[in-house]
Design a protein around this motif. Sequence first.
Motif, mmCIF file in Angstrom:
data_model
loop_
_atom_site.group_PDB
_atom_site.id
_atom_site.type_symbol
_atom_site.label_atom_id
_atom_site.label_comp_id
_atom_site.label_asym_id
_atom_site.label_seq_id
_atom_site.Cartn_x
_atom_site.Cartn_y
_atom_site.Cartn_z
ATOM 1 N N ASP A 161 0.825 -1.217 0.000
ATOM 2 C CA ASP A 161 0.000 0.000 0.000
ATOM 3 C C ASP A 161 0.863 1.273 0.000
ATOM 4 O OD1 ASP A 161 -2.269 -1.575 0.112
ATOM 5 O OD2 ASP A 161 -2.363 -1.544 2.304
ATOM 6 N N ASN A 162 2.053 1.208 0.537
ATOM 7 C CA ASN A 162 2.893 2.391 0.697
ATOM 8 C C ASN A 162 3.716 2.675 -0.564
ATOM 9 O OD1 ASN A 162 4.099 4.561 2.011
ATOM 10 N ND2 ASN A 162 5.738 3.307 2.865
ATOM 11 N N CYS A 163 4.447 1.640 -1.074
ATOM 12 C CA CYS A 163 5.364 1.900 -2.193
ATOM 13 C C CYS A 163 4.952 1.224 -3.494
ATOM 14 C CB CYS A 163 6.780 1.486 -1.812
ATOM 15 S SG CYS A 163 6.977 -0.295 -1.608
ATOM 16 N N ASN A 164 3.893 0.482 -3.485
ATOM 17 C CA ASN A 164 3.352 -0.213 -4.661
ATOM 18 C C ASN A 164 4.320 -1.275 -5.202
ATOM 19 O OD1 ASN A 164 1.192 -0.697 -6.320
ATOM 20 N ND2 ASN A 164 1.798 0.785 -7.871
ATOM 21 N N ASN A 165 5.175 -1.807 -4.359
ATOM 22 C CA ASN A 165 6.100 -2.860 -4.723
ATOM 23 C C ASN A 165 5.363 -4.203 -4.661
ATOM 24 O OD1 ASN A 165 8.587 -4.027 -5.402
ATOM 25 N ND2 ASN A 165 9.046 -4.425 -3.237
ATOM 26 N N VAL A 166 5.716 -5.165 -5.548
ATOM 27 C CA VAL A 166 5.100 -6.491 -5.546
ATOM 28 C C VAL A 166 5.608 -7.248 -4.330
ATOM 29 C CG1 VAL A 166 4.864 -8.655 -6.812
ATOM 30 C CG2 VAL A 166 4.947 -6.510 -8.068
ATOM 31 N N VAL A 167 4.620 -7.821 -3.573
ATOM 32 C CA VAL A 167 4.958 -8.578 -2.374
ATOM 33 C C VAL A 167 4.319 -9.948 -2.452
ATOM 34 C CG1 VAL A 167 5.261 -6.557 -0.889
ATOM 35 C CG2 VAL A 167 3.008 -7.604 -1.114
ATOM 36 N N SER A 168 4.804 -10.867 -1.638
ATOM 37 C CA SER A 168 4.262 -12.217 -1.571
ATOM 38 C C SER A 168 3.127 -12.253 -0.550
ATOM 39 C CB SER A 168 5.370 -13.192 -1.171
ATOM 40 O OG SER A 168 4.832 -14.447 -0.894
ATOM 41 N N ALA A 169 2.240 -13.249 -0.691
ATOM 42 C CA ALA A 169 1.121 -13.371 0.243
ATOM 43 C C ALA A 169 1.612 -13.785 1.622
ATOM 44 C CB ALA A 169 0.106 -14.384 -0.279
ATOM 45 N N CYS A 174 6.758 -5.328 3.874
ATOM 46 C CA CYS A 174 7.258 -5.052 2.524
ATOM 47 C C CYS A 174 8.778 -5.078 2.567
ATOM 48 C CB CYS A 174 6.759 -3.687 2.044
ATOM 49 S SG CYS A 174 7.415 -3.211 0.418
ATOM 50 N N MET A 175 9.398 -5.792 1.616
ATOM 51 C CA MET A 175 10.833 -5.908 1.575
ATOM 52 C C MET A 175 11.498 -4.606 1.071
ATOM 53 S SD MET A 175 11.308 -8.795 2.794
ATOM 54 C CE MET A 175 12.756 -9.687 2.425
ATOM 55 N N ASN A 176 10.692 -3.732 0.426
ATOM 56 C CA ASN A 176 11.237 -2.502 -0.137
ATOM 57 C C ASN A 176 11.209 -1.359 0.879
ATOM 58 O OD1 ASN A 176 12.256 -0.787 -2.164
ATOM 59 N ND2 ASN A 176 10.206 -0.124 -2.720
#
Length: 182
Positions: A161-169, A174-176
Motif C-alpha cells: 500500500d505504501n510503495c506499490n512494490n510487488v509482495v508475496s502473500a 514489505c521488503m522494499n
Amino acid sequence: MLAWWIIAQIYFYRADKVRSLEDSDFTVIPIIAQMLRLAGEILAAMIVIIAVLIALVGGQYFGLQNLDILPLFNEIVGGGGNSIVALLFIIVAAIVYAFWVLIIFYFLAELLSVGVTIAHNSMAIRSMLSKGVAAPTRVAETFEEEIVVREPPKPIELRCDNCNNVVSADDAFCMNCGNKLK
C-alpha cells in the motif's frame, strides 16, 4: 370386410411414411425399414383377426374341437375347446403374440436405421480423414458460439500500500519500504 379395411389402412399409412422419407445416401434402407414395420403390422393384424374369427365362429370350424394345439390346455381350463374361456384364451394369446411380432419387426426396422446412421457417420469420418480435417465441421459449426477458449487465470499480484512494490502473500512486511502488510 373389416379385416381388409384394417390392412388397407395400415398399408396406406406406411405408403405415406415412405413418401415423406428424406433423401439420403442410402435411399433403399429407410424404405426397407418401413416395409418391415408394414409386414409386422399386417402380420399382427392378421393374427388378431384370425383369433377373433375363431372366437366368433367357434373353434370346431377351424378344427380346434379339443384345442390340441395347446398342450395341457383342457386340464388347465376345462370344459373343452369350445368353451368361452378357451376362446377368450385364444384371443388373449393372439394379442400377446401379435404384440411380440410387432416388437420384433420394429426392432429389425430400427436395427436397419441404426446401421444406416453408422454407415453415414463412417463415410463422413472417412472423408474428413482423407481431407486431413481433425474435427467434424458440422459439430464445430453447431457449437462455434458456445466454445470459448479461455486463458488460464493470471496470478493476482499483491502490492504494498505504501510503495506499490510487488509482495508475496506470505510476507508480513514489505521488503522494499518495511511497511506492515498484515
